[in-house]
Scaffold this motif. Structure first.
Motif, PDB file in Angstrom:
ATOM      1  N   CYS A 118      -0.748  -2.418  -5.620  1.00 54.43           N
ATOM      2  CA  CYS A 118      -1.431  -1.928  -6.822  1.00 54.43           C
ATOM      3  C   CYS A 118      -1.073  -0.462  -7.046  1.00 54.43           C
ATOM      4  CB  CYS A 118      -2.942  -2.056  -6.644  1.00 54.43           C
ATOM      5  SG  CYS A 118      -3.847  -1.551  -8.112  1.00 54.43           S
ATOM      6  N   ASN A 120      -2.849   1.337  -9.522  1.00 51.70           N
ATOM      7  CA  ASN A 120      -3.876   1.848 -10.440  1.00 51.70           C
ATOM      8  C   ASN A 120      -4.664   3.041  -9.897  1.00 51.70           C
ATOM      9  OD1 ASN A 120      -3.550   0.204 -12.779  1.00 51.70           O
ATOM     10  ND2 ASN A 120      -4.173  -1.514 -11.514  1.00 51.70           N
ATOM     11  N   TYR A 121      -4.694   3.176  -8.617  1.00 57.88           N
ATOM     12  CA  TYR A 121      -5.358   4.323  -7.990  1.00 57.88           C
ATOM     13  C   TYR A 121      -6.756   4.587  -8.545  1.00 57.88           C
ATOM     14  CZ  TYR A 121      -0.966   5.198  -5.687  1.00 57.88           C
ATOM     15  OH  TYR A 121       0.150   5.057  -4.902  1.00 57.88           O
ATOM     16  N   TYR A 124     -11.854   5.403  -5.854  1.00 59.34           N
ATOM     17  CA  TYR A 124     -12.578   5.010  -4.629  1.00 59.34           C
ATOM     18  C   TYR A 124     -11.777   4.085  -3.741  1.00 59.34           C
ATOM     19  CZ  TYR A 124     -13.098   1.061  -7.743  1.00 59.34           C
ATOM     20  OH  TYR A 124     -12.821   0.053  -8.607  1.00 59.34           O
ATOM     21  N   CYS A 125     -10.614   3.622  -4.210  1.00 59.55           N
ATOM     22  CA  CYS A 125     -10.000   2.431  -3.603  1.00 59.55           C
ATOM     23  C   CYS A 125      -8.834   2.758  -2.683  1.00 59.55           C
ATOM     24  CB  CYS A 125      -9.537   1.500  -4.720  1.00 59.55           C
ATOM     25  SG  CYS A 125      -8.818  -0.024  -4.087  1.00 59.55           S
ATOM     26  N   PRO A 128      -4.109   0.785  -2.891  1.00 55.51           N
ATOM     27  CA  PRO A 128      -2.748   1.263  -3.144  1.00 55.51           C
ATOM     28  C   PRO A 128      -2.104   1.913  -1.907  1.00 55.51           C
ATOM     29  CG  PRO A 128      -4.181   1.888  -4.945  1.00 55.51           C
ATOM     30  CD  PRO A 128      -5.064   1.359  -3.853  1.00 55.51           C
TER      31      PRO A 128
HETATM   32  S1  SF4 Z   1      -9.847  -1.300  -7.455  1.00 54.41           S
HETATM   33 FE1  SF4 Z   1      -8.107  -0.892  -6.107  1.00 54.41          FE
HETATM   34  S2  SF4 Z   1      -6.915  -2.782  -6.127  1.00 54.41           S
HETATM   35 FE2  SF4 Z   1      -8.306  -2.865  -7.900  1.00 54.41          FE
HETATM   36  S3  SF4 Z   1      -7.121  -1.991  -9.608  1.00 54.41           S
HETATM   37 FE3  SF4 Z   1      -8.247  -0.280  -8.686  1.00 54.41          FE
HETATM   38  S4  SF4 Z   1      -6.812   0.616  -7.182  1.00 54.41           S
HETATM   39 FE4  SF4 Z   1      -6.046  -1.432  -7.705  1.00 54.41          FE
END
Ligand code: SF4
Length: 324
Positions: A118, A120-121, A124-125, A128
């Motif tokens: 991913c 999208n950064y 919180y995640c 990536p």
């Molecule tokens: S939450 Fe995490 S895995 Fe989902 S789109 Fe955002 S960065 Fe990507």
């Protein structure tokens, strides 16, 4: 995704004549397929690994393998095999078992990856950082796997961190839904910023596509959505819900919500509560915000005390419980 990987590894080991041990003590090998999306998941897996290492002291031939995203995030000492998400399947050969080209098992549910990683950064995640950049699985590979499972699986899930980033996702969905066979087609997960009208129209047009969508909202407050780097507003989200219900009155919409994200005030949380009440989700996965080191949100000012995060999550769970 982890369920899918674990099933494929199990199938290879069973085909080679191994069996699933009833207890850890009876096992010759223990494979941990890890997730580190939330801190509690990471802590739990680390304590399980510590127990396995204790067992290995009494049983030195025991092999311990740790695969999946935790292995990409941190070094784990004292285990025999350590593999990230991209090469998790190599655990089979590292355990001394030759990989075989097997047809997927005749399961009621089949999972097919369409993208990996991913870009999208969301702030919180950790995905990536541990699953890497977005990679698109070649179309022919998806079709080949689909053809292997479509006659035996009742439910087929197309998987990606954000399936809507697959190039021309509505076209892929329509092509698969046109195939002969008695199956229901699902996809996981959609992203509100990319989930579009064309996909909704395809869902409504083909009877084989299930009328369910997991559309993670995360917050019902624009300020927090911006801090989360989600790239949609509450209005955008509500518009997609409206379109889904217009085209498919029987649609089941499920979601994810994070409570107590940095900067979230009581008013911001109340805004989320109001949106949840308004939308009436079929189900919601509600969690207190979990700090992940290396992410932008972890360093943000305005960290909410843990008891407040928890109290908000508990309150929202209770509201959802009453509504559902
Ligand atoms: S939450 Fe995490 S895995 Fe989902 S789109 Fe955002 S960065 Fe990507």
């Amino acid at each position: 995704m982890n369920v899918n990987t674990a099933a494929k590894i199990t199938q290879q080991l069973l085909a080679a004549g191994h069996a699933v041990a009833a207890t850890d003590e009876e096992a010759d090998a223990i494979i941990f397929n890890t997730c580190c999306v939330r801190n509690t998941a990471e802590q739990k897996i680390l304590s399980h690994i510590a127990l396995a290492k204790q067992l290995k002291r009494q049983k030195p031939n025991l092999k311990i393998a740790v695969i999946g995203c935790l292995s990409a995030k941190r070094k784990i000492n004292g285990v025999d095999i350590l593999l990230g998400t991209d090469n998790a399947m190599d655990v089979v050969e590292k355990l001394g078992v030759a990989m075989q080209p097997l047809a997927p098992e005749a399961n009621a549910t089949a999972y097919i990856d369409i993208t990996y990683g991913c870009d999208n950064y969301c702030s919180y995640c950790i995905v990536p950082y541990v699953r890497g950049h977005l990679r698109i699985r070649p179309y022919d590979e998806i079709i080949a796997e689909f053809n292997q499972v479509k006659d035996t699986a009742k439910n087929i899930y197309l998987l990606g961190q954000n399936v809507n980033e697959y190039p021309d996702f509505p076209k892929l969905l329509a092509e698969l839904a046109e195939q002969p066979g008695d199956f229901n087609l699902h996809f996981l997960s959609a992203h509100p910023k990319d989930f579009d009208l064309e996909t909704i129209k395809v869902m409504a047009r083909y009877p084989k596509i299930a009328h369910d969508v997991h559309l993670p909202m995360q917050s019902g407050c624009d300020k927090i959505l911006k801090l989360m780097n989600r790239k949609y507003t509450v209005t955008d989200y509500l518009e997609k819900v409206k379109l889904l219900r217009e085209y498919m009155p029987d649609i089941h919409i499920t979601t994810d919500i994070i409570c107590g994200f940095p900067g979230e005030t009581d008013e911001d949380f109340d805004a989320t509560v109001e949106v949840v009440k308004q939308i009436k989700f079929s189900a919601a996965y509600i969690f207190p915000y979990s700090n992940r080191s290396g992410t932008v949100a972890d360093k943000m000012s305005g960290q909410v005390p843990f008891h407040t995060r928890k109290a908000r999550a508990t309150k929202l769970v209770e509201i959802m419980r009453k509504m559902s």
